[in-house]
Design an enzyme around this catalytic site. Structure first.
Site, PDB file in Angstrom:
ATOM      1  CE  LYS A 116       6.087  -0.827  -9.357  1.00 14.19           C
ATOM      2  NZ  LYS A 116       7.410  -0.985  -9.969  1.00 14.19           N
ATOM      3  CG  ASP A 134      10.196  -1.280  -7.541  1.00 13.22           C
ATOM      4  OD1 ASP A 134      10.284  -2.504  -7.715  1.00 13.22           O
ATOM      5  OD2 ASP A 134       9.174  -0.623  -7.817  1.00 13.22           O
ATOM      6  N   GLY A 182       6.244   5.699 -10.850  1.00  5.83           N
ATOM      7  CA  GLY A 182       6.629   5.117  -9.564  1.00  5.83           C
ATOM      8  C   GLY A 182       7.974   4.398  -9.612  1.00  5.83           C
ATOM      9  NE  ARG A 184       3.070   9.440 -22.336  1.00  6.13           N
ATOM     10  CZ  ARG A 184       2.352   8.340 -22.300  1.00  6.13           C
ATOM     11  NH1 ARG A 184       2.142   7.658 -23.408  1.00  6.13           N
ATOM     12  NH2 ARG A 184       1.844   7.900 -21.166  1.00  6.13           N
ATOM     13  N   GLY A 219      15.857  -6.086 -17.208  1.00  4.53           N
ATOM     14  CA  GLY A 219      15.236  -5.877 -15.900  1.00  4.53           C
ATOM     15  C   GLY A 219      15.217  -7.088 -14.976  1.00  4.53           C
TER      16      GLY A 219
HETATM   17  P1  ATR Z   1       5.430   2.555 -12.930  1.00  9.98           P
HETATM   18  O1  ATR Z   1       4.795   2.506 -11.595  1.00  9.98           O
HETATM   19  O2  ATR Z   1       5.807   1.194 -13.429  1.00  9.98           O
HETATM   20  O3  ATR Z   1       6.544   3.526 -13.025  1.00  9.98           O
HETATM   21  P2  ATR Z   1       3.709   4.513 -14.076  1.00  9.98           P
HETATM   22  O4  ATR Z   1       3.754   5.249 -12.779  1.00  9.98           O
HETATM   23  O5  ATR Z   1       2.391   4.340 -14.778  1.00  9.98           O
HETATM   24  O6  ATR Z   1       4.272   3.049 -13.903  1.00  9.98           O
HETATM   25  O7  ATR Z   1       4.782   5.208 -15.053  1.00  9.98           O
HETATM   26  C1  ATR Z   1       4.934   4.809 -16.371  1.00  9.98           C
HETATM   27  C2  ATR Z   1       5.968   5.688 -17.038  1.00  9.98           C
HETATM   28  O8  ATR Z   1       6.110   5.278 -18.398  1.00  9.98           O
HETATM   29  C3  ATR Z   1       5.593   7.165 -17.071  1.00  9.98           C
HETATM   30  O9  ATR Z   1       6.762   7.951 -17.009  1.00  9.98           O
HETATM   31  C4  ATR Z   1       4.926   7.297 -18.448  1.00  9.98           C
HETATM   32  O10 ATR Z   1       4.973   8.601 -18.979  1.00  9.98           O
HETATM   33  P3  ATR Z   1       3.789   9.655 -18.588  1.00  9.98           P
HETATM   34  O11 ATR Z   1       4.158  10.194 -17.240  1.00  9.98           O
HETATM   35  O12 ATR Z   1       3.846  10.675 -19.666  1.00  9.98           O
HETATM   36  O13 ATR Z   1       2.512   8.877 -18.574  1.00  9.98           O
HETATM   37  C5  ATR Z   1       5.838   6.397 -19.243  1.00  9.98           C
HETATM   38  N1  ATR Z   1       5.187   5.933 -20.473  1.00  9.98           N
HETATM   39  C6  ATR Z   1       4.208   5.014 -20.575  1.00  9.98           C
HETATM   40  N2  ATR Z   1       3.875   4.843 -21.875  1.00  9.98           N
HETATM   41  C7  ATR Z   1       4.663   5.690 -22.598  1.00  9.98           C
HETATM   42  C8  ATR Z   1       4.816   5.963 -23.990  1.00  9.98           C
HETATM   43  N3  ATR Z   1       4.076   5.347 -24.902  1.00  9.98           N
HETATM   44  N4  ATR Z   1       5.754   6.875 -24.356  1.00  9.98           N
HETATM   45  C9  ATR Z   1       6.513   7.498 -23.450  1.00  9.98           C
HETATM   46  N5  ATR Z   1       6.427   7.272 -22.106  1.00  9.98           N
HETATM   47  C10 ATR Z   1       5.517   6.379 -21.687  1.00  9.98           C
END
Ligand code: ATR
Length: 271
Positions: free
Chosen positions: A65, A101, A128, A150, A233
């Site tokens: 995104k 969104d 995103g 994270r 969701g």
């Molecule tokens: P989206 O567009 O759906 O928001 P994204 O931009 O890839 O997808 O964001 C995913 C989010 O989930 C991020 O905040 C990611 O944390 P990081 O910025 O540290 O990558 C979080 N996320 C994904 N897997 C995770 C995990 N196993 N534990 C904690 N946070 C996680």
């Protein structure tokens, strides 16, 4: 016939094709919608399909995104402010990105009668989807948002007069017994994981998850066990999809379809 597709990775769980094709059928729209697993290297190929009019529009989901922005000619003012795009189509011969969104989340909060301006709000994740939700929360009047991620630097870069970034290790001090906690991460979608320690979940909280598959993530299940109010969701998913359809077709199909029926059908598919 018009052709639409949702792209992302992983995409297997997505019910966007089911939802969109259901609306197209019930509103007699001559279009079809599919899902496509796309790697980061394939993003530009998909964009070319829209430019060459072999595709009429795409929805973008995790994790593209934000990265999609660099392929676009123009974005809506909201998508620009948010910094993430989940709908793409051609507009005035330009490849145009928009964000539905934030609208989906705003409508979810209104539909579920959640009052947010007197509550401490916790947002988990800084991708995103999180950016769109933070935008909606501010429009809804949130005064203070505590953002956990994270990768702390990503949350830190999103700090402003309303948003304060924290490490997950701070969660015990920051998460209150009456907080609204919003999970925007993918944690709980594929694995049986929970984004925060379940001991921090209690009955006077409201737990909101952007994940709809499964309908009940371990995070929401922990909320039910403690007697908290939970929202999955699904509402946000339906609202953002209907808004995408309105953007693509320039008509308000969202007012003509039966939201409740769509939700019941999706719930049946997910059970
Ligand atoms: P989206 O567009 O759906 O928001 P994204 O931009 O890839 O997808 O964001 C995913 C989010 O989930 C991020 O905040 C990611 O944390 P990081 O910025 O540290 O990558 C979080 N996320 C994904 N897997 C995770 C995990 N196993 N534990 C904690 N946070 C996680």
């Amino acid at each position: 016939m018009k052709n639409f597709v949702v792209i992302g990775s992983p995409i297997k769980h997505s019910l966007s094709p089911y939802l969109h094709n259901y609306v197209y059928n019930s509103a007699s729209i001559n279009a079809k919608y599919a899902k496509k697993e796309v790697s980061i290297n394939e993003l530009s190929n998909v964009i070319e399909l829209i430019r060459s009019e072999n595709l009429d529009g795409i929805n973008i989901t995790i994790p593209y995104k934000e990265v999609i922005l660099k392929y676009l000619d123009e974005v809506s003012p909201q998508a620009n402010l948010i910094g993430s795009v989940n709908v793409v189509y051609m507009k005035n011969n330009l490849l145009f990105g928009n964000n539905t969104d934030w609208y989906g989340f705003k409508e979810t909060i209104i539909k579920n009668n959640i009052s947010i301006n007197d509550k401490e709000i916790i947002v988990l994740g800084a991708g995103g989807t999180s950016k769109a939700i933070l935008f909606a929360l501010k429009i809804l009047g949130a005064k203070r948002i505590n953002l956990f991620n994270r990768t702390f630097t990503k949350a830190k870069n999103m700090q402003d007069e309303i948003i304060t970034a924290y490490e997950y290790t701070d969660s015990e001090q920051i998460i209150k017994s009456n907080s609204i906690i919003i999970n925007t991460t993918s944690v709980g979608m594929l694995k049986n994981d929970i984004p925060i320690n379940s001991s921090l979940i209690s009955k006077n909280q409201i737990l909101i998850d952007v994940i709809y598959s499964p309908l009940l993530t371990p995070f929401l299940k922990a909320g039910i066990e403690k007697g908290a109010q939970i929202i999955n969701g699904l509402d946000m998913f339906i609202f953002q999809a209907l808004e995408s359809i309105d953007l693509w077709f320039g008509e308000t199909y969202s007012n003509k379809v039966n939201f409740k029926q769509i939700k019941t059908n999706l719930e049946r598919k997910l059970c």
